[in-house]
Design a protein around this motif. Structure first.
Motif, PDB file in Angstrom:
ATOM      1  N   LYS A  92       0.816  -1.217   0.000  1.00 20.69           N
ATOM      2  CA  LYS A  92       0.000   0.000   0.000  1.00 20.69           C
ATOM      3  C   LYS A  92       0.851   1.269   0.000  1.00 20.69           C
ATOM      4  CE  LYS A  92      -4.114  -2.030   1.979  1.00 20.69           C
ATOM      5  NZ  LYS A  92      -5.079  -2.025   3.066  1.00 20.69           N
ATOM      6  N   THR A  93       1.948   1.243   0.746  1.00 14.48           N
ATOM      7  CA  THR A  93       2.838   2.408   0.788  1.00 14.48           C
ATOM      8  C   THR A  93       3.435   2.674  -0.586  1.00 14.48           C
ATOM      9  OG1 THR A  93       3.387   1.902   3.078  1.00 14.48           O
ATOM     10  CG2 THR A  93       4.869   3.395   1.908  1.00 14.48           C
ATOM     11  N   LEU A  94       3.917   1.617  -1.230  1.00 12.66           N
ATOM     12  CA  LEU A  94       4.527   1.780  -2.542  1.00 12.66           C
ATOM     13  C   LEU A  94       3.489   2.103  -3.613  1.00 12.66           C
ATOM     14  CD1 LEU A  94       7.214  -1.037  -2.488  1.00 12.66           C
ATOM     15  CD2 LEU A  94       7.561   1.423  -2.254  1.00 12.66           C
ATOM     16  N   LEU A  95       2.289   1.541  -3.492  1.00 15.78           N
ATOM     17  CA  LEU A  95       1.236   1.825  -4.460  1.00 15.78           C
ATOM     18  C   LEU A  95       0.909   3.317  -4.481  1.00 15.78           C
ATOM     19  CD1 LEU A  95      -0.629   0.469  -6.508  1.00 15.78           C
ATOM     20  CD2 LEU A  95      -2.311   0.214  -4.676  1.00 15.78           C
ATOM     21  N   ALA A  96       0.926   3.957  -3.325  1.00 18.36           N
ATOM     22  CA  ALA A  96       0.682   5.406  -3.242  1.00 18.36           C
ATOM     23  C   ALA A  96       1.774   6.192  -3.979  1.00 18.36           C
ATOM     24  CB  ALA A  96       0.614   5.845  -1.787  1.00 18.36           C
ATOM     25  N   GLN A  97       2.954   5.586  -4.155  1.00 20.50           N
ATOM     26  CA  GLN A  97       4.065   6.214  -4.870  1.00 20.50           C
ATOM     27  C   GLN A  97       4.166   5.707  -6.311  1.00 20.50           C
ATOM     28  OE1 GLN A  97       7.570   5.289  -2.603  1.00 20.50           O
ATOM     29  NE2 GLN A  97       6.677   6.040  -0.710  1.00 20.50           N
ATOM     30  N   ASN A  98       3.128   4.967  -6.761  1.00 24.00           N
ATOM     31  CA  ASN A  98       3.099   4.366  -8.102  1.00 24.00           C
ATOM     32  C   ASN A  98       4.291   3.438  -8.336  1.00 24.00           C
ATOM     33  OD1 ASN A  98       0.677   5.585  -8.915  1.00 24.00           O
ATOM     34  ND2 ASN A  98       1.781   7.487  -9.338  1.00 24.00           N
ATOM     35  N   ARG A  99       4.594   2.645  -7.322  1.00 19.62           N
ATOM     36  CA  ARG A  99       5.656   1.649  -7.408  1.00 19.62           C
ATOM     37  C   ARG A  99       5.155   0.334  -6.833  1.00 19.62           C
ATOM     38  NH1 ARG A  99      11.212   4.697  -5.665  1.00 19.62           N
ATOM     39  NH2 ARG A  99      11.231   6.105  -7.430  1.00 19.62           N
ATOM     40  N   ALA A 100       5.870  -0.737  -7.164  1.00 15.72           N
ATOM     41  CA  ALA A 100       5.498  -2.048  -6.626  1.00 15.72           C
ATOM     42  C   ALA A 100       6.697  -2.985  -6.680  1.00 15.72           C
ATOM     43  CB  ALA A 100       4.351  -2.649  -7.431  1.00 15.72           C
ATOM     44  N   TRP A 101       6.748  -3.890  -5.689  1.00 14.43           N
ATOM     45  CA  TRP A 101       7.690  -4.993  -5.732  1.00 14.43           C
ATOM     46  C   TRP A 101       7.043  -6.107  -6.549  1.00 14.43           C
ATOM     47  CZ3 TRP A 101      12.393  -4.147  -4.132  1.00 14.43           C
ATOM     48  CH2 TRP A 101      12.644  -3.306  -3.057  1.00 14.43           C
ATOM     49  N   VAL A 102       7.795  -6.745  -7.420  1.00 10.85           N
ATOM     50  CA  VAL A 102       7.300  -7.920  -8.141  1.00 10.85           C
ATOM     51  C   VAL A 102       8.332  -9.024  -7.989  1.00 10.85           C
ATOM     52  CG1 VAL A 102       5.874  -6.667  -9.802  1.00 10.85           C
ATOM     53  CG2 VAL A 102       8.264  -7.113 -10.342  1.00 10.85           C
ATOM     54  N   ILE A 103       7.844 -10.231  -7.840  1.00 14.40           N
ATOM     55  CA  ILE A 103       8.783 -11.340  -7.709  1.00 14.40           C
ATOM     56  C   ILE A 103       9.223 -11.747  -9.111  1.00 14.40           C
ATOM     57  CG2 ILE A 103       7.019 -13.141  -7.638  1.00 14.40           C
ATOM     58  CD1 ILE A 103       8.875 -14.498  -5.498  1.00 14.40           C
ATOM     59  N   SER A 104      10.520 -11.822  -9.284  1.00 14.42           N
ATOM     60  CA  SER A 104      11.071 -12.133 -10.591  1.00 14.42           C
ATOM     61  C   SER A 104      11.550 -13.579 -10.677  1.00 14.42           C
ATOM     62  CB  SER A 104      12.236 -11.179 -10.884  1.00 14.42           C
ATOM     63  OG  SER A 104      12.910 -11.561 -12.042  1.00 14.42           O
ATOM     64  N   ARG A 105      12.281 -14.017  -9.672  1.00 14.19           N
ATOM     65  CA  ARG A 105      12.808 -15.376  -9.636  1.00 14.19           C
ATOM     66  C   ARG A 105      12.809 -15.859  -8.192  1.00 14.19           C
ATOM     67  NH1 ARG A 105      14.902 -12.801 -13.645  1.00 14.19           N
ATOM     68  NH2 ARG A 105      15.674 -13.755 -15.540  1.00 14.19           N
ATOM     69  N   ALA A 106      12.705 -17.168  -8.054  1.00 16.96           N
ATOM     70  CA  ALA A 106      12.724 -17.733  -6.709  1.00 16.96           C
ATOM     71  C   ALA A 106      13.280 -19.145  -6.757  1.00 16.96           C
ATOM     72  CB  ALA A 106      11.324 -17.749  -6.114  1.00 16.96           C
ATOM     73  N   LEU A 107      13.888 -19.533  -5.674  1.00 19.24           N
ATOM     74  CA  LEU A 107      14.427 -20.882  -5.525  1.00 19.24           C
ATOM     75  C   LEU A 107      14.073 -21.357  -4.126  1.00 19.24           C
ATOM     76  CD1 LEU A 107      16.341 -23.216  -6.444  1.00 19.24           C
ATOM     77  CD2 LEU A 107      18.147 -21.950  -5.278  1.00 19.24           C
ATOM     78  N   TYR A 108      13.402 -22.500  -4.032  1.00 13.16           N
ATOM     79  CA  TYR A 108      13.003 -23.055  -2.750  1.00 13.16           C
ATOM     80  C   TYR A 108      13.560 -24.464  -2.620  1.00 13.16           C
ATOM     81  CZ  TYR A 108       9.725 -19.197  -2.681  1.00 13.16           C
ATOM     82  OH  TYR A 108       9.170 -17.943  -2.692  1.00 13.16           O
ATOM     83  N   ASN A 109      14.037 -24.803  -1.431  1.00 14.68           N
ATOM     84  CA  ASN A 109      14.501 -26.149  -1.113  1.00 14.68           C
ATOM     85  C   ASN A 109      13.567 -26.708  -0.047  1.00 14.68           C
ATOM     86  OD1 ASN A 109      16.996 -26.164  -2.677  1.00 14.68           O
ATOM     87  ND2 ASN A 109      17.634 -24.565  -1.256  1.00 14.68           N
TER      88      ASN A 109
END
Length: 160
Positions: A92-109
């Motif tokens: 919500k904080t970033l959305l107010a600044q017209n920004r967003a985190w997006v997940i690009s890659r992930a590795l899970y064990n």
């Protein structure tokens, strides 16, 4: 940038320990003080590891009463959002600044999938950044600290 073999080895090697390094959060430098606390330049300690204990929801389990893999990944993403909100860089904080985190890659064990209703501890922490990507690590533990899952993910911050 795909996960490198060195990243995969690091996640396995550090499944029991939080990485020892310097990290940057919102333009401030932090250095590790002890296992769960980091020092800011002013000397004030800041908790950088976010933890949340839950009972494994039965509706996220398969017919063998084990947590689905996709559900474990979603829980990691959810705990990331809670951590982001607690540090002031959440959705919500970033959305107010017209920004967003997006997940690009992930590795899970996965070492063991938890049973339905089993108490688990979800832990996440920021590991730093490399240009456009912020790195985040995860650890899910069960009874008596048994490691069930470790992971790392790459999150670019984008303008929307």
């Amino acid at each position: 940038m795909l996960p490198r073999h060195s990243d995969i080895a690091r996640v396995r090697r550090e499944s029991e320990n939080i990485p020892h390094r310097t990290v940057f959060l919102r333009g401030q430098c932090f250095e590790k003080h002890d296992e769960h606390t980091w020092n800011r330049g002013s000397g004030k300690n800041v908790v950088m590891v976010y933890r949340q204990e839950i009972d494994t929801p039965s509706y996220l389990c398969d017919t063998n009463d084990r947590l689905h893999i996709w559900a474990a990944v979603r829980l990691c993403q959810e705990v990331t959002e809670y951590h982001g909100n607690s540090t002031g860089i959440g959705f919500k904080t970033l959305l107010a600044q017209n920004r967003a985190w997006v997940i690009s890659r992930a590795l899970y064990n996965f070492y063991r999938r938890p049973d339905a209703f089993e108490k688990i501890m979800l832990s996440t922490w920021a590991r730093g950044n490399d240009g456009l990507f912020a790195f985040r690590d995860y650890k899910v533990t069960g009874k008596e600290g048994e490691v069930l899952l470790t992971g790392t993910s790459y999150w670019p911050l984008i303008d929307i």
